[in-house]
Design a protein around this motif. Structure first.
Motif, PDB file in Angstrom:
ATOM      1  N   ALA A 203      -4.271 -20.454 -34.405  1.00 20.29           N
ATOM      2  CA  ALA A 203      -3.800 -21.637 -33.673  1.00 20.29           C
ATOM      3  C   ALA A 203      -2.928 -22.532 -34.544  1.00 20.29           C
ATOM      4  CB  ALA A 203      -4.991 -22.427 -33.135  1.00 20.29           C
ATOM      5  N   SER A 204      -3.055 -22.405 -35.862  1.00 17.42           N
ATOM      6  CA  SER A 204      -2.268 -23.242 -36.782  1.00 17.42           C
ATOM      7  C   SER A 204      -0.861 -22.689 -36.994  1.00 17.42           C
ATOM      8  CB  SER A 204      -2.973 -23.334 -38.137  1.00 17.42           C
ATOM      9  OG  SER A 204      -2.979 -22.069 -38.786  1.00 17.42           O
ATOM     10  N   MET A 205      -0.594 -21.489 -36.479  1.00 18.66           N
ATOM     11  CA  MET A 205       0.681 -20.821 -36.725  1.00 18.66           C
ATOM     12  C   MET A 205       1.708 -21.187 -35.660  1.00 18.66           C
ATOM     13  SD  MET A 205      -0.428 -18.917 -39.290  1.00 18.66           S
ATOM     14  CE  MET A 205       0.682 -17.527 -39.505  1.00 18.66           C
ATOM     15  N   THR A 206       2.974 -21.235 -36.074  1.00 21.79           N
ATOM     16  CA  THR A 206       4.048 -21.380 -35.101  1.00 21.79           C
ATOM     17  C   THR A 206       4.295 -20.022 -34.435  1.00 21.79           C
ATOM     18  OG1 THR A 206       5.794 -20.823 -36.675  1.00 21.79           O
ATOM     19  CG2 THR A 206       5.119 -23.132 -36.557  1.00 21.79           C
ATOM     20  N   THR A 207       5.027 -20.057 -33.332  1.00 19.18           N
ATOM     21  CA  THR A 207       5.358 -18.793 -32.660  1.00 19.18           C
ATOM     22  C   THR A 207       6.160 -17.885 -33.591  1.00 19.18           C
ATOM     23  OG1 THR A 207       5.406 -19.938 -30.528  1.00 19.18           O
ATOM     24  CG2 THR A 207       6.479 -17.783 -30.641  1.00 19.18           C
ATOM     25  N   GLU A 208       7.090 -18.473 -34.335  1.00 15.19           N
ATOM     26  CA  GLU A 208       7.888 -17.685 -35.286  1.00 15.19           C
ATOM     27  C   GLU A 208       6.990 -17.011 -36.316  1.00 15.19           C
ATOM     28  OE1 GLU A 208       8.492 -20.720 -34.328  1.00 15.19           O
ATOM     29  OE2 GLU A 208      10.548 -20.750 -33.526  1.00 15.19           O
ATOM     30  N   GLN A 209       6.008 -17.736 -36.836  1.00 14.66           N
ATOM     31  CA  GLN A 209       5.115 -17.169 -37.849  1.00 14.66           C
ATOM     32  C   GLN A 209       4.259 -16.044 -37.275  1.00 14.66           C
ATOM     33  OE1 GLN A 209       3.253 -20.851 -39.046  1.00 14.66           O
ATOM     34  NE2 GLN A 209       4.465 -20.966 -40.938  1.00 14.66           N
TER      35      GLN A 209
ATOM     36  N   VAL B  50      12.390 -10.666 -42.700  1.00  9.47           N
ATOM     37  CA  VAL B  50      11.656 -10.901 -41.463  1.00  9.47           C
ATOM     38  C   VAL B  50      12.043 -12.228 -40.820  1.00  9.47           C
ATOM     39  CG1 VAL B  50       9.675 -11.954 -42.627  1.00  9.47           C
ATOM     40  CG2 VAL B  50       9.367 -10.823 -40.405  1.00  9.47           C
ATOM     41  N   GLU B  51      12.364 -13.241 -41.650  1.00  9.00           N
ATOM     42  CA  GLU B  51      12.757 -14.537 -41.085  1.00  9.00           C
ATOM     43  C   GLU B  51      14.023 -14.413 -40.241  1.00  9.00           C
ATOM     44  OE1 GLU B  51      10.446 -15.245 -44.827  1.00  9.00           O
ATOM     45  OE2 GLU B  51      12.156 -13.971 -44.265  1.00  9.00           O
ATOM     46  N   GLN B  52      14.958 -13.610 -40.708  1.00 13.75           N
ATOM     47  CA  GLN B  52      16.211 -13.417 -39.976  1.00 13.75           C
ATOM     48  C   GLN B  52      15.976 -12.654 -38.675  1.00 13.75           C
ATOM     49  OE1 GLN B  52      19.405 -11.840 -42.352  1.00 13.75           O
ATOM     50  NE2 GLN B  52      20.488 -11.028 -40.576  1.00 13.75           N
ATOM     51  N   ILE B  53      15.097 -11.675 -38.723  1.00 18.08           N
ATOM     52  CA  ILE B  53      14.773 -10.907 -37.512  1.00 18.08           C
ATOM     53  C   ILE B  53      14.147 -11.810 -36.457  1.00 18.08           C
ATOM     54  CG2 ILE B  53      13.368  -9.032 -36.593  1.00 18.08           C
ATOM     55  CD1 ILE B  53      13.606  -7.676 -39.333  1.00 18.08           C
ATOM     56  N   VAL B  54      13.221 -12.648 -36.883  1.00 24.42           N
ATOM     57  CA  VAL B  54      12.538 -13.538 -35.939  1.00 24.42           C
ATOM     58  C   VAL B  54      13.509 -14.573 -35.372  1.00 24.42           C
ATOM     59  CG1 VAL B  54      10.733 -15.286 -35.715  1.00 24.42           C
ATOM     60  CG2 VAL B  54      10.275 -13.168 -36.951  1.00 24.42           C
ATOM     61  N   GLN B  55      14.455 -15.020 -36.163  1.00 26.53           N
ATOM     62  CA  GLN B  55      15.473 -15.943 -35.651  1.00 26.53           C
ATOM     63  C   GLN B  55      16.257 -15.299 -34.512  1.00 26.53           C
ATOM     64  OE1 GLN B  55      17.879 -17.167 -38.958  1.00 26.53           O
ATOM     65  NE2 GLN B  55      16.288 -18.469 -39.850  1.00 26.53           N
ATOM     66  N   GLN B  56      16.560 -14.013 -34.661  1.00 24.50           N
ATOM     67  CA  GLN B  56      17.259 -13.303 -33.596  1.00 24.50           C
ATOM     68  C   GLN B  56      16.387 -13.160 -32.346  1.00 24.50           C
ATOM     69  OE1 GLN B  56      20.419 -11.865 -33.037  1.00 24.50           O
ATOM     70  NE2 GLN B  56      20.891 -13.346 -34.651  1.00 24.50           N
TER      71      GLN B  56
ATOM     72  N   ARG C 201      17.544 -14.683 -28.725  1.00 24.98           N
ATOM     73  CA  ARG C 201      17.733 -13.837 -27.550  1.00 24.98           C
ATOM     74  C   ARG C 201      16.722 -14.133 -26.444  1.00 24.98           C
ATOM     75  NH1 ARG C 201      20.891  -8.956 -28.615  1.00 24.98           N
ATOM     76  NH2 ARG C 201      21.786  -9.122 -30.692  1.00 24.98           N
ATOM     77  N   SER C 202      15.643 -14.815 -26.763  1.00 27.32           N
ATOM     78  CA  SER C 202      14.632 -15.157 -25.756  1.00 27.32           C
ATOM     79  C   SER C 202      14.623 -16.651 -25.445  1.00 27.32           C
ATOM     80  CB  SER C 202      13.245 -14.732 -26.228  1.00 27.32           C
ATOM     81  OG  SER C 202      12.875 -15.437 -27.408  1.00 27.32           O
ATOM     82  N   LYS C 203      15.713 -17.351 -25.805  1.00 29.54           N
ATOM     83  CA  LYS C 203      15.821 -18.785 -25.552  1.00 29.54           C
ATOM     84  C   LYS C 203      14.627 -19.529 -26.143  1.00 29.54           C
ATOM     85  CE  LYS C 203      18.460 -18.026 -21.319  1.00 29.54           C
ATOM     86  NZ  LYS C 203      18.522 -18.242 -19.839  1.00 29.54           N
ATOM     87  N   ASN C 204      14.463 -19.312 -27.455  1.00 27.34           N
ATOM     88  CA  ASN C 204      13.363 -19.939 -28.202  1.00 27.34           C
ATOM     89  C   ASN C 204      12.002 -19.552 -27.630  1.00 27.34           C
ATOM     90  OD1 ASN C 204      12.476 -21.414 -30.410  1.00 27.34           O
ATOM     91  ND2 ASN C 204      12.357 -23.316 -29.259  1.00 27.34           N
ATOM     92  N   PHE C 205      11.862 -18.268 -27.271  1.00 28.53           N
ATOM     93  CA  PHE C 205      10.620 -17.669 -26.789  1.00 28.53           C
ATOM     94  C   PHE C 205      10.178 -18.191 -25.418  1.00 28.53           C
ATOM     95  CE2 PHE C 205      10.320 -17.595 -31.501  1.00 28.53           C
ATOM     96  CZ  PHE C 205      10.426 -16.216 -31.670  1.00 28.53           C
ATOM     97  N   THR C 206      11.109 -18.784 -24.676  1.00 27.95           N
ATOM     98  CA  THR C 206      10.782 -19.234 -23.317  1.00 27.95           C
ATOM     99  C   THR C 206      11.100 -18.168 -22.282  1.00 27.95           C
ATOM    100  OG1 THR C 206      12.962 -20.254 -23.028  1.00 27.95           O
ATOM    101  CG2 THR C 206      11.198 -21.646 -23.932  1.00 27.95           C
TER     102      THR C 206
ATOM    103  N   LEU D  78      10.590 -14.418 -22.552  1.00 27.16           N
ATOM    104  CA  LEU D  78      10.168 -13.212 -23.257  1.00 27.16           C
ATOM    105  C   LEU D  78      10.579 -11.936 -22.526  1.00 27.16           C
ATOM    106  CD1 LEU D  78       6.603 -14.269 -24.485  1.00 27.16           C
ATOM    107  CD2 LEU D  78       8.718 -14.116 -25.824  1.00 27.16           C
ATOM    108  N   ALA D  79      10.841 -12.042 -21.224  1.00 27.58           N
ATOM    109  CA  ALA D  79      11.286 -10.865 -20.476  1.00 27.58           C
ATOM    110  C   ALA D  79      12.627 -10.357 -20.976  1.00 27.58           C
ATOM    111  CB  ALA D  79      11.362 -11.189 -18.986  1.00 27.58           C
ATOM    112  N   ALA D  80      13.389 -11.226 -21.642  1.00 27.93           N
ATOM    113  CA  ALA D  80      14.681 -10.819 -22.189  1.00 27.93           C
ATOM    114  C   ALA D  80      14.522  -9.864 -23.360  1.00 27.93           C
ATOM    115  CB  ALA D  80      15.480 -12.050 -22.623  1.00 27.93           C
ATOM    116  N   LEU D  81      13.337  -9.836 -23.964  1.00 32.86           N
ATOM    117  CA  LEU D  81      13.095  -8.954 -25.100  1.00 32.86           C
ATOM    118  C   LEU D  81      12.654  -7.584 -24.597  1.00 32.86           C
ATOM    119  CD1 LEU D  81      11.242 -11.445 -27.496  1.00 32.86           C
ATOM    120  CD2 LEU D  81      13.676 -10.842 -27.440  1.00 32.86           C
ATOM    121  N   ASN D  82      13.565  -6.905 -23.931  1.00 30.56           N
ATOM    122  CA  ASN D  82      13.255  -5.576 -23.418  1.00 30.56           C
ATOM    123  C   ASN D  82      13.555  -4.523 -24.480  1.00 30.56           C
ATOM    124  OD1 ASN D  82      16.112  -5.019 -23.266  1.00 30.56           O
ATOM    125  ND2 ASN D  82      16.150  -6.197 -21.359  1.00 30.56           N
ATOM    126  N   ALA D  83      13.297  -3.269 -24.148  1.00 30.64           N
ATOM    127  CA  ALA D  83      13.428  -2.189 -25.133  1.00 30.64           C
ATOM    128  C   ALA D  83      14.840  -2.090 -25.687  1.00 30.64           C
ATOM    129  CB  ALA D  83      13.008  -0.866 -24.496  1.00 30.64           C
TER     130      ALA D  83
END
Length: 215
Positions: A13-19, A34-40, A44-49, A51-56
């Motif tokens: 619960a103390s972690m951010t979504t990025e972490q 890994v930080e650069q990958i997570v930024q992407q 691509r998911s509009k700040n994780f809002t 998530l359906a955009a993260l398809n295969a």
């Protein structure tokens, strides 16, 4: 403090979504940390809002994500969706239509499988059962009102609400939706059951047959 140490000391619960995504992906590569990958992923998911955009296909377009990490992320997203759609309203408690609507909008947000749901109520409008009645496109051929009536008659049910989701987000009822609702309403009347409403659930929105004068 390293991310793994942080989750061990303070919990997830103390972690951010990025972490959290960094933990799932691992160390990244020499060329793509890994930080650069997570930024992407966030971009691509509009700040994780969204998530359906993260398809295969999208995942494999992100540098540093191979098939292994693609599989981990897809498995995580599928698990999140399944757990969300496993949520149920409490039984033996009065339930208002607005409560059912809020429950379904949350339940089916981003869900790509069409489902037909039934909510069966007693004389006090308490919820007796919430059931998935059918999975797949709602048509006259695949869903028959007798199955819904059969479920209702096995309970001390006096009224019911049915609902199905439109993954496309288009709330307009199809001709099959209208014909199915009319048949179900006629069958309910034969057995002194009250069909309170048929809800179509879209993306963060809904349509009520009752409110539109279709019921």
């Amino acid at each position: 403090m390293e991310i793994r140490e942080k989750i061990n000391h303070f919990g997830p619960a103390s972690m951010t979504t990025e972490q959290l995504f960094m933990l799932i992906i691992g160390s990244g590569t020499k060329q793509y940390p890994v930080e650069q990958i997570v930024q992407q992923l966030a971009y691509r998911s509009k700040n994780f809002t969204d998530l359906a955009a993260l398809n295969a296909q999208t995942l494999l377009q992100i540098p540093g994500i191979g098939q292994a990490n693609q599989g981990r992320i897809l498995a995580l997203l599928e698990l999140m969706q399944r757990l969300k759609t496993c949520q149920w309203l409490p039984l033996q408690q009065p339930v208002a239509k607005n409560t059912i609507v809020q429950h379904l909008v949350t339940k089916y947000s981003g869900y790509q499988q069409e489902e037909l749901m039934g909510f069966f109520l007693d004389v006090n409008q308490s919820l007796l059962a919430e059931k998935i009645l059918f999975r797949g496109t709602l048509t006259m051929a695949t869903v028959h009102p007798r199955e819904i009536i059969k479920t209702a008659l096995m309970l001390p049910c006096v009224s019911l609400v049915i609902a199905h989701n439109h993954p496309s987000g288009n709330l307009a009822p199809s001709q099959a939706d209208l014909m199915f609702t009319q048949r179900l309403q006629s069958c309910c009347q034969l057995f002194n059951l009250n069909l309170l409403d048929h809800l179509i659930i879209g993306q963060d929105d809904f349509l009520s047959f009752q409110d539109r004068g279709l019921l």
